[in-house]
Write an enzyme that holds these catalytic residues in place. Sequence first.
Site, short mmCIF file in Angstrom:
data_model
loop_
_atom_site.label_atom_id
_atom_site.label_comp_id
_atom_site.label_asym_id
_atom_site.label_seq_id
_atom_site.Cartn_x
_atom_site.Cartn_y
_atom_site.Cartn_z
CG ASP A 1 4.08 9.71 8.08
OD1 ASP A 1 3.28 9.00 7.46
OD2 ASP A 1 5.25 9.38 8.31
CG ASP B 1 4.09 8.64 3.72
OD1 ASP B 1 3.72 8.19 4.81
OD2 ASP B 1 5.27 8.98 3.49
N GLY C 1 8.96 3.13 11.41
CA GLY C 1 8.86 1.88 10.65
C GLY C 1 7.53 1.70 9.95
CD GLU D 1 6.89 4.89 5.31
OE1 GLU D 1 7.60 5.11 6.32
OE2 GLU D 1 5.81 5.48 5.12
CA CA Z 1 5.21 7.57 6.44
#
Ligand code: CA
Length: 584
Positions: free
Chosen positions: A325, A323, A202, A204
């Site tokens: 991650d 982004d 979650g 985003e």
């Molecule tokens: Ca992400």
Amino acid sequence: MKYVSGACKSGFLKSIAVASIVFAAPMSNVVAGVTDADIANDAKTTGDVVTHGMGLQGQRWSPLNKINSKNIGKLVPAYTFSFGGEKMRGQEAQPLVHDGVIYVTASYNRVFALDAITGKQKWQYDHRLPEGILPCCDVINRGGALYGDLFIFATLDALLVALNTGTGEVVWKQSLGDFKAGHSATAAPIVVEGKVITGVAGGEFGIVGKIRAFDAKTGKLVWERPTIEGHIGTLNGKPNGMTGKLNATWPGDLWKVGGGAPWNNGTYDAETRTILWGTGNPAPWNSHMRPGDNLYAISTLALDPDTGKIKWHFQYTPNEAWDYDGTNHTIPFNKGGKKYAAHADRNGFFYVLDRTNGKLVNAFPFVDGHSWASSIDLKTGRPIEAGKRPGDPTKSADGKKGTVVTVSPSFLGGTNFFGMAYSQNTGLFYVPTNEMGMDIWNEPITYKKGAAYMGAGFSIKPLNDDYIGAMRAFDPMTGKKVWEVKNGAPLWAGAMATAGNLVFYGTPEGFFKAVDAKSGKELWQYQTGSGIVGSPITWEQDGVQYITVPSGWGAAVPLWGGEVAKQIEGIAQGASLVTFKLLK
Ligand code: CA
Ligand code: CA
């Protein structure tokens, strides 16, 4: 392009409310339980696969060699099992097998138990999904965990569900967060010494990431560790210390909706009794709003399995802006008597850490065209950035859109959640890699519960004419690329290495492939009928070695891949599990 709002409007999410149907098997069908010893020894025992990653270390390695580089030409399907109906979409799971039964999750949070040798269905569980769930990247699930007579998996509406392995009936359920606020869950949990450990997705939506441990038998929460500084952890229902130090690396109140979603599964190192778990992007994507390193987003956290306390951390991309991650697996391995952990990050660099203290040992790029940073400083562990941050929108003429930059890797990553494999024979890591670039820009954003909290737009494009994906073998200590096999479409499936001198992996084009572990020579392939985004396993039963892989195209690339998605839009959907054995 708006990232998540698009997902909410798309058709496949509207049709997900389904009836919960359980086909109960006769109660005489007693299942022998999976023990802590079975889990601890999983990587060595060839008669079962009871953990995600084929062992808690997540090496995706099997000592089996009955199927090997000499006889692989005789590998043929034993059966194909259909996940059925109209519910196809991406099949990202890694199956488990115990006591002659395969347990596998499928799209839309369905679970199947099959006779491992014949493919005959024993039971099916369909989780009832509510309207309004907010998954980022398709209605996928990556698999479950076995403990005792339970199969435990997480759902798109952010529940952890334990099913009876004999009947498929629900034994307990636990919440991982409010799905209306953007919490969801797709990763396979792991079980460490009786506790089932899981994260939540979650990032985003501005959720705050949490890694939690539950009593695997009862589902009772034992500890909870927030992944963003300033938040308080718990142990047995009592406060157990703040994560980090308030406002040390975050400005103002932004840490309260700071992301850091630990949405992939972690690994466990029994030698140091350490859980290694990756965390996702700090929220929002617009990095200009949150000056500072933004701990503990984009990091591997080393956690005490008894308390959830952070022993050490390593952050890959400080003040992350693309982004990238940090949720890819961090995989323990030993060399020359030393304890290391390897992590191929979305940011395109492969890291080797000393897993006793989190110190960086080695870092090298594993993709070509990495333009956001030139290298990683081995002394500080920090990237040498190349001036490719998307511009600050508050400094643009109209204050609405910052300067667009073209950068690679794209946010889909040099690799992603699916897991590289480590061969204990060759000492090499086998990494499914991708080379994509993106245009990315920042916009102003304010937090609103349940709405996308990104402050960014993007467009993904290929970097090369002839390939996007490449299966690559690396020596982790020297960084040498030993071999590669290029692939037209982006690779989105886990690898597996075996003592048969083989590396297995699937492609979006539908092929399940075996290559020589030492040379990368392509030895065998089988067309499964749809793209592969799941992970294979191998085990033996009655002296015969089997290999099983899910097939079914979907997941993040077709949803968010821009020009890349257009290039591969002809790939057929599907939803099946294929099991192979050698022709006699
Ligand atoms: Ca992400
Ligand atoms: Ca095993």
